[in-house]
Write an enzyme that holds these catalytic residues in place. Structure first.
Site, PDB file in Angstrom:
ATOM      1  N   LYS A   1       3.067 -30.111 -25.457  1.00 42.10           N
ATOM      2  CA  LYS A   1       3.439 -28.958 -24.636  1.00 42.10           C
ATOM      3  C   LYS A   1       2.982 -27.615 -25.330  1.00 42.10           C
ATOM      4  CE  LYS A   1       5.183 -28.246 -20.519  1.00 42.10           C
ATOM      5  NZ  LYS A   1       4.734 -29.303 -19.320  1.00 42.10           N
TER       6      LYS A   1
ATOM      7  N   ASP B   1       1.663 -24.715 -16.469  1.00 39.42           N
ATOM      8  CA  ASP B   1       3.071 -24.939 -16.328  1.00 39.42           C
ATOM      9  C   ASP B   1       3.593 -23.622 -15.595  1.00 39.42           C
ATOM     10  OD1 ASP B   1       5.041 -27.117 -17.132  1.00 39.42           O
ATOM     11  OD2 ASP B   1       6.313 -25.035 -17.442  1.00 39.42           O
TER      12      ASP B   1
HETATM   13  N1  GLU Z   1       3.338 -29.070 -16.661  1.00 45.39           N
HETATM   14  C1  GLU Z   1       2.859 -30.243 -16.004  1.00 45.39           C
HETATM   15  C2  GLU Z   1       4.068 -31.032 -16.462  1.00 45.39           C
HETATM   16  O1  GLU Z   1       5.234 -30.696 -16.680  1.00 45.39           O
HETATM   17  C3  GLU Z   1       1.673 -30.778 -16.014  1.00 45.39           C
HETATM   18  C4  GLU Z   1       0.930 -30.973 -17.253  1.00 45.39           C
HETATM   19  C5  GLU Z   1      -0.413 -31.432 -17.015  1.00 45.39           C
HETATM   20  O2  GLU Z   1      -1.094 -31.561 -16.147  1.00 45.39           O
HETATM   21  O3  GLU Z   1      -0.919 -31.750 -18.226  1.00 45.39           O
HETATM   22  O4  GLU Z   1       3.871 -32.619 -16.360  1.00 45.39           O
END
Ligand code: GLU
Length: 451
Positions: A131, A171
């Site tokens: 992340k 996100d």
């Molecule tokens: N931000 C999204 C999550 O919390 C998607 C992450 C992604 O597609 O890599 O899973």
């Protein structure tokens, strides 16, 4: 989790985590939730203790923190902080979104990266967990300011990511527009057209259904949970929070299944529209939020419905609640109100929207509760499908991607059922998701040695 032996083990481990990661409250919260589920399981499977899996899984493989300088429209230099947490690569390249929001800090991103490890494992696709993001606030910034910020952010990040190394996505605060600017800068510096980001536009390597996937996936998961009690969405009153990508496509799918969504929110307050947010109103919301970048108050003015400033929608009577805004948006008292008002199902479109006290209330009342790492995994799962299509240099139809998404959500539900069913038949989806997500990653770590 009332067994005093387990409780003591959890507390001892948490003391170690808190000493090692001071002031990272959300990270502590996310770790505690997982460890409470895992401790009884590892007591029965001592290999995980011998291999120090809990200690290893809570330690990011790598944390990158960097300066992001950019020039605002007035010609002034602004400075933000950029992050990428590369949490775990046991089952695939690091994968997870980027969040641009003023609340972003190390603890928030570590909690999100930690959750992502288990979530990605549950999807059954080969994706590790990561992340990233920045404390940059896109709200009120011009298009050009957002572009200059994204370019500066990627100028550093591009040294650390790649389609086989680490694949970021969106996100909160990072949508199609930002992914475009980030992708353009990566391509310019690295001179590579490659699937290094997901959530790309369909014109240049994106996947159909990726924008819809988190919201649709959460509704598919809730549908599976409802099925275990002989229920469907037909005729259900649904409270939704947030008003971004996840909330928007949640409403679209609930409407399709015959439910009625009556609330939405943003950081200023929530709207209550008892007549239901139909497809025409949803179209307006998509324009308001994605193009005009306005506030939900404007919806209340346009459709003459109630607006509650500085409040959240959990006091509204509903059958199903789909929190789709952000972490810790439902506390213990609000959870009690939901249950008292007859809510039978809470399924999390956001990451960790329920506090530990709220989760305790759901579990004590034995309502259906789908934690984010299971319920909202459809977003990253479809990112995984985007990676597959990029690798093949082919793209699938809407039906193909949506079909795969539905199968993945059903399989996640099955995994939760397998690892979370209690003696009385109650499915504890928290335990199910945590143990189900853990086993694959832990076994892979063991197989790859002490790395
Ligand atoms: N931000 C999204 C999550 O919390 C998607 C992450 C992604 O597609 O890599 O899973």
């Amino acid at each position: 989790m009332k067994n005093p032996i387990y409780e003591e083990k959890v507390n001892k481990f948490m003391a170690y985590i808190m000493a090692k990661n001071p002031a990272e409250l959300e990270f502590h919260q996310a770790v505690r939730e997982v460890v409470e589920s895992i401790v009884p399981y590892i007591e029965e499977n001592p290999i995980y203790t011998e291999e120090r899996i809990l200690e290893r899984i809570c330690e990011p493989e790598r944390v990158i923190i960097f300066r992001v300088p950019w020039i605002d429209d007035k010609g002034n230099i602004q400075v933000n902080r950029g992050f990428r947490i590369e949490m775990n690569s046991a089952i695939g390249p690091y994968k997870g979104g980027l969040r641009f929001h003023p609340t972003v800090n190390l603890g928030i991103l570590k909690f999100l990266a930690f959750e992502q490890v288990f979530k990605n494992s549950l999807t059954t696709l080969p994706m590790g967990g990561g992340k990233g993001g920045s404390d940059f606030d896109p709200k009120g910034k011009s298009e050009k300011e957002v572009m200059r910020f994204c370019q500066s952010f990627m100028t550093e990040l591009c040294k650390h990511i790649g389609p086989n190394t680490d694949v970021p996505a969106g996100d909160i605060g990072v949508g199609g527009r930002e992914i475009g600017y980030l992708f353009g800068q990566y391509k310019r510096i690295r001179n590579e057209f490659t699937g290094v980001l997901t959530g790309k536009n369909i014109l240049w390597g994106g996947s159909l259904i990726r924008p819809e996937a988190t919201g649709y996936g959460n509704v598919y998961f809730a549908q599976e949970m409802l099925k275990t009690r002989g229920e469907t969405f037909e005729g259900k009153i649904v409270a939704v929070s947030g008003s971004g990508n996840v909330a928007q496509f949640t409403i679209e799918k609930v409407n399709e299944l015959g439910g009625k969504c009556v609330t939405l929110s943003d950081s200023n307050g929530f709207i209550y529209d008892p007549k239901g947010i139909d497809s025409e109103k949803l179209k307006y919301i998509m324009w308001l939020k994605n193009e005009k970048r306005g506030r939900m108050k404007e919806y209340a003015d346009k459709y003459a419905c109630d607006y509650f400033p500085d409040e959240r929608p959990w006091g509204i009577k509903c059958d199903v609640a789909l929190p789709s805004a952000t972490e810790n948006e439902i506390n213990g008292e609000q959870a009690k109100t939901l249950v008292k008002n007859g809510c039978i199902c809470v399924s999390e479109g956001a990451n960790m929207p329920s506090t530990p006290e709220a989760i305790e209330v759901y579990l004590a009342a034995k309502i259906l509760f789908g934690p984010g790492k299971a319920a909202n995994a459809g977003g990253v799962a479809t990112s995984g499908l985007e990676m597959t299509q990029n690798s093949m240099r082919l793209s699938w139809t809407r039906e193909e991607v949506d079909g795969r998404l539905q199968t993945i959500m059903k399989n996640i539900h099955k995994t939760c059922h397998k690892y979370g069913t209690k003696e009385d038949g109650f499915i504890n989806y928290v335990d199910g998701a945590n143990i189900g997500g853990f086993v694959k990653v832990a076994d892979s770590m063991i197989a790859q040695g002490a790395v």
